[in-house]
Scaffold this active site. Structure first.
Site, mmCIF file in Angstrom:
data_model
loop_
_atom_site.group_PDB
_atom_site.id
_atom_site.type_symbol
_atom_site.label_atom_id
_atom_site.label_comp_id
_atom_site.label_asym_id
_atom_site.label_seq_id
_atom_site.Cartn_x
_atom_site.Cartn_y
_atom_site.Cartn_z
ATOM 1 N N ARG A 173 -0.273 5.291 19.221
ATOM 2 C CA ARG A 173 -0.717 6.511 18.542
ATOM 3 C C ARG A 173 -1.561 7.355 19.488
ATOM 4 O O ARG A 173 -2.335 6.822 20.291
ATOM 5 C CB ARG A 173 -1.540 6.176 17.309
ATOM 6 C CG ARG A 173 -0.748 5.431 16.256
ATOM 7 C CD ARG A 173 -1.311 5.622 14.864
ATOM 8 N NE ARG A 173 -0.687 4.688 13.934
ATOM 9 C CZ ARG A 173 0.490 4.871 13.342
ATOM 10 N NH1 ARG A 173 1.195 5.971 13.583
ATOM 11 N NH2 ARG A 173 0.980 3.969 12.511
ATOM 12 N N SER A 212 -0.733 0.966 17.557
ATOM 13 C CA SER A 212 -0.800 0.845 16.102
ATOM 14 C C SER A 212 -0.885 -0.632 15.714
ATOM 15 O O SER A 212 -0.322 -1.491 16.392
ATOM 16 C CB SER A 212 0.448 1.476 15.493
ATOM 17 O OG SER A 212 0.658 0.947 14.195
ATOM 18 N N GLY A 213 -1.572 -0.909 14.621
ATOM 19 C CA GLY A 213 -1.599 -2.271 14.106
ATOM 20 C C GLY A 213 -0.508 -2.513 13.077
ATOM 21 O O GLY A 213 -0.331 -3.629 12.608
ATOM 22 N N ARG A 263 -4.099 4.498 21.201
ATOM 23 C CA ARG A 263 -4.296 3.110 20.755
ATOM 24 C C ARG A 263 -2.969 2.548 20.246
ATOM 25 O O ARG A 263 -2.130 3.313 19.727
ATOM 26 C CB ARG A 263 -5.370 3.007 19.654
ATOM 27 C CG ARG A 263 -5.096 3.854 18.423
ATOM 28 C CD ARG A 263 -6.124 3.621 17.324
ATOM 29 N NE ARG A 263 -5.840 2.409 16.577
ATOM 30 C CZ ARG A 263 -4.981 2.321 15.560
ATOM 31 N NH1 ARG A 263 -4.292 3.382 15.156
ATOM 32 N NH2 ARG A 263 -4.800 1.181 14.927
ATOM 33 N N SER A 315 0.803 -1.214 0.000
ATOM 34 C CA SER A 315 0.000 0.000 0.000
ATOM 35 C C SER A 315 0.844 1.276 0.000
ATOM 36 O O SER A 315 1.623 1.503 -0.916
ATOM 37 C CB SER A 315 -0.931 -0.064 1.209
ATOM 38 O OG SER A 315 -1.780 1.030 1.252
ATOM 39 N N GLU A 318 -12.779 5.789 6.658
ATOM 40 C CA GLU A 318 -11.770 6.244 7.606
ATOM 41 C C GLU A 318 -11.327 7.630 7.130
ATOM 42 O O GLU A 318 -11.338 7.906 5.923
ATOM 43 C CB GLU A 318 -10.566 5.300 7.619
ATOM 44 C CG GLU A 318 -10.905 3.937 8.189
ATOM 45 C CD GLU A 318 -9.659 3.078 8.453
ATOM 46 O OE1 GLU A 318 -9.514 2.597 9.564
ATOM 47 O OE2 GLU A 318 -8.841 2.900 7.527
ATOM 48 N N ALA A 319 -10.918 8.471 8.083
ATOM 49 C CA ALA A 319 -10.485 9.823 7.720
ATOM 50 C C ALA A 319 -9.360 9.758 6.683
ATOM 51 O O ALA A 319 -9.229 10.636 5.828
ATOM 52 C CB ALA A 319 -10.023 10.563 8.973
HETATM 53 C C1 16G Z 1 -4.077 -0.277 7.663
HETATM 54 C C2 16G Z 1 -5.573 -0.407 7.459
HETATM 55 C C3 16G Z 1 -6.243 0.935 7.588
HETATM 56 C C4 16G Z 1 -5.902 1.559 8.913
HETATM 57 C C5 16G Z 1 -4.406 1.609 9.146
HETATM 58 C C6 16G Z 1 -4.119 1.997 10.575
HETATM 59 C C7 16G Z 1 -6.729 -1.919 5.940
HETATM 60 C C8 16G Z 1 -6.894 -2.380 4.537
HETATM 61 N N1 16G Z 1 -5.864 -0.936 6.131
HETATM 62 O O1 16G Z 1 -3.504 0.490 6.658
HETATM 63 O O2 16G Z 1 -7.617 0.724 7.503
HETATM 64 O O3 16G Z 1 -6.402 2.880 8.989
HETATM 65 O O4 16G Z 1 -3.861 0.320 8.940
HETATM 66 O O5 16G Z 1 -2.748 1.888 10.841
HETATM 67 O O6 16G Z 1 -7.370 -2.432 6.857
HETATM 68 P P1 16G Z 1 -2.210 1.909 12.332
HETATM 69 O O7 16G Z 1 -2.855 0.763 13.072
HETATM 70 O O8 16G Z 1 -0.751 1.823 12.219
HETATM 71 O O9 16G Z 1 -2.635 3.221 12.935
HETATM 72 MG MG MG Z 2 -3.723 1.177 0.304
#
Ligand code: 16G
Ligand code: MG
Length: 555
Positions: A521, A514-515, A512, A67, A381-382
């Site tokens: 974050r 981060s994923g 939260r 991405s 999402e924003a």
């Molecule tokens: C990924 C997610 C997106 C989310 C972002 C948060 C998908 C396809 N993409 O890019 O939706 O906003 O992670 O990232 O689910 P973070 O957990 O690092 O804040």
């Molecule tokens: Mg993408």
């Protein structure tokens, strides 16, 4: 699993051992890491995709992309039969096989899983997987790894769809499983014909000329550029200039993620673009944000983000529903889904339209699941990822209503509203958020309303906000509840955050894990930019203090 199948996996494994020290997990958007360590993971996801196909007796998608990450990264994710994300129940298995360190362990994990899931290797259909990838140079060798994983499950068929956007692959998987037309050309034809239909239905006397002649799109130097060029050829009522179509580095100083986070012009844009409607896609074209350059001094932009796209869609859909003026027998339920990152001003505005808003945790799969509960569920999402989902029952009702109206009052405003909603349901990607289809819907609605980007932006004014990230030893020390708005662990942290928030008019803040990165974050919002910055800083300090003291690690 018979001995022959086991030995196929063992033989293929030899080429794909797990690199030393690598520990991967299937996060919010699949596996993502430096491309150099990903071959073994992609090989195993190939196996997983084949098993998923056998289990569901359906076509499955496997997309190789990272991405908006830097070009040296890559990633892999699976599209389920519906075209949506891999069912969450399979994620632990994905993690387990990705980290299996010997062929014996891999075979054992697969054997146990196949038993538990009751997967048969001699069902009526063999596994079939559609493979897609973005423009990253590492994509080709990873594609090969995926193919070898798929082929290590006997009888499986891997079809290479070549370079595609992530949403295209999801769309094609969904269409294949529904028995619909499912080639890339079908995708372009469906998008362009439903766009044309919306344009043809614009009321006479609409001031569509005021929208502005041209749209400039920053394609992040990614796969969206070529796809948008193809789509453009099939559209005659839209002037699109595509920039950042591969001449620079993928996602570097360009693209939706950069523009949304930094709020500055991407590469290739500047003073000559003042006032013109612009949009940015991300590297795999599943995110879209709009922006314009307000003045020829400096590099600042006015961002028109996912929340505003959502608002535009909600206004339009609601307007069509009220023209249609549902009869007593059917009251379509329209709902909006956001995350805690949605600007508070957008939520207020949508509620003021009389719409229901629900919140979920971050990540497309959560929003999508919630939006499916409505007849028309709009989620965003924003950061620009979102779509509109239509229920089968609503679409059937709409088809009947349309043919009813067409015999009784052909060409009436009511029938046009029904036709517009049907066109939206074909234009907008029902599988996943899609920058190209969202872009066409935004353009059609702006022309319908006769709005410029400036007018659209003025629907409401964003509350000032600030996002920060805090590096911590262990991000799992923070756990949250209520769609990530409340920190449950470490104990006591939410109380002190609340005390900070109380100091600021219109203050709101949450933390939260981060994923996708090893950080916590922090988001803060308040009535002025100074206040939002100050609230974010204070909360970040609290995170540092709590996790620095080790209070969260064990609790
Ligand atoms: C990924 C997610 C997106 C989310 C972002 C948060 C998908 C396809 N993409 O890019 O939706 O906003 O992670 O990232 O689910 P973070 O957990 O690092 O804040
Ligand atoms: Mg993408």
């Amino acid at each position: 699993m018979n001995a022959n199948q086991e030995s196929l996996i063992v033989a293929a494994y030899a080429k794909f051992p797990v690199p030393q020290g690598a520990k991967l997990s299937y996060g919010t958007s699949g596996f993502r890491a430096d491309a150099l360590i990903l071959e073994s993971t992609v090989f195993r996801v190939g196996i997983l995709a084949a098993l998923r196909s056998l289990k569901t007796q359906s076509v499955i998608g496997l997309m190789i992309t990272a991405s908006h990450n830097q070009v040296s990264d890559n990633g892999v994710k699976v599209a389920d039969p519906s075209g949506g994300m891999l069912t969450q129940g399979w994620e632990p298995f994905a993690d387990a096989i990705a980290n299996a360190a010997t062929p014996e362990e891999l075979v054992k994990l697969i054997g146990e899983f196949v038993k538990k899931e009751n997967i048969s290797f001699d069902g009526p259909k063999q596994a079939e997987i559609l493979l897609g990838r973005d423009t990253r140079p590492s994509g080709e060798s990873l594609l090969e790894a995926a193919k070898q994983g798929i082929n290590s499950i006997a009888g499986s068929l891997a079809t290479d769809m070549g370079l595609v956007t992530t949403p295209q692959l999801h769309w094609i998987v969904r269409a294949r499983n529904k028995g619909l037309k499912a080639t890339e050309l079908d995708y372009f034809e469906q998008l362009s014909s439903s766009f044309r239909c919306l344009i043809d239905l614009i009321p006479n006397g609409s001031k569509s000329g005021e929208t502005g002649d041209k749209l400039i799109v920053d394609s992040a130097n990614g796969v969206g550029a070529e796809k948008l060029e193809n789509l453009k050829k099939m559209l005659d009522s839209l002037v699109i200039e595509v920039r950042n179509s591969g001449e620079g580095i993928l996602n570097e100083g360009v693209g939706a993620d950069y523009v949304q986070k930094e709020k500055v012009v991407p590469e290739g844009f500047g003073p000559t673009d003042v006032g013109i409607r612009c949009a940015s896609l991300d590297g795999d074209a599943d995110r879209l944000v709009y922006f314009y350059v307000p003045s020829d001094t400096g590099n600042k932009i006015v961002l028109v983000d996912g929340d505003k796209i959502l608002t535009l869609f909600a206004i339009f859909v609601k307007e069509q529903l009220s023209i249609l003026d549902s009869d007593d027998s059917y009251h379509p339920r329209l709902g909006v889904v956001q995350t805690a990152y949605a600007n508070g001003a957008s939520t207020d505005y949508i509620k003021q339209l009389g719409l229901q808003v629900v919140f979920t945790a971050t990540g497309v799969k959560h929003l999508h699941e919630e939006a499916e509960k409505y007849d028309i569920g709009i989620y965003f999402e924003a950061n620009g990822h979102g779509t509109i989902l239509f229920s089968e029952s609503f679409l059937s009702w709409l088809e009947i209503r349309n043919s009813d109206l067409s015999s009784k009052s052909k060409g009436s405003e009511q029938q046009k509203a029904a036709l517009r909603l049907l066109a939206v349901s074909k234009l907008i990607n029902q599988a996943v958020g899609d920058a190209l289809s969202c872009l066409l819907l935004v353009e059609a609605i702006l022309q319908h309303m006769g709005w410029s980007i400036q007018k659209w932006n003025e629907l409401y004014q964003d509350l000032p906000s600030r996002q920060l990230k805090v590096k911590v030893a262990d991000r799992t020390a923070v756990t949250t509840a209520n769609a990530e708005t409340v920190a449950v662990k470490p104990p006591g942290i939410q109380e002190v955050i609340n005390a900070e928030i109380a100091k600021y008019p219109r203050g709101r803040s949450f933390i939260r894990p981060s994923g996708t990165e090893d950080v916590i974050r922090v988001y803060a919002e308040a009535s002025t930019q100074e206040a939002a910055d100050s609230l974010a800083n204070s909360v970040a300090k609290l995170v540092d203090k709590y996790l620095g003291l080790g209070l969260g690690g064990s609790g």
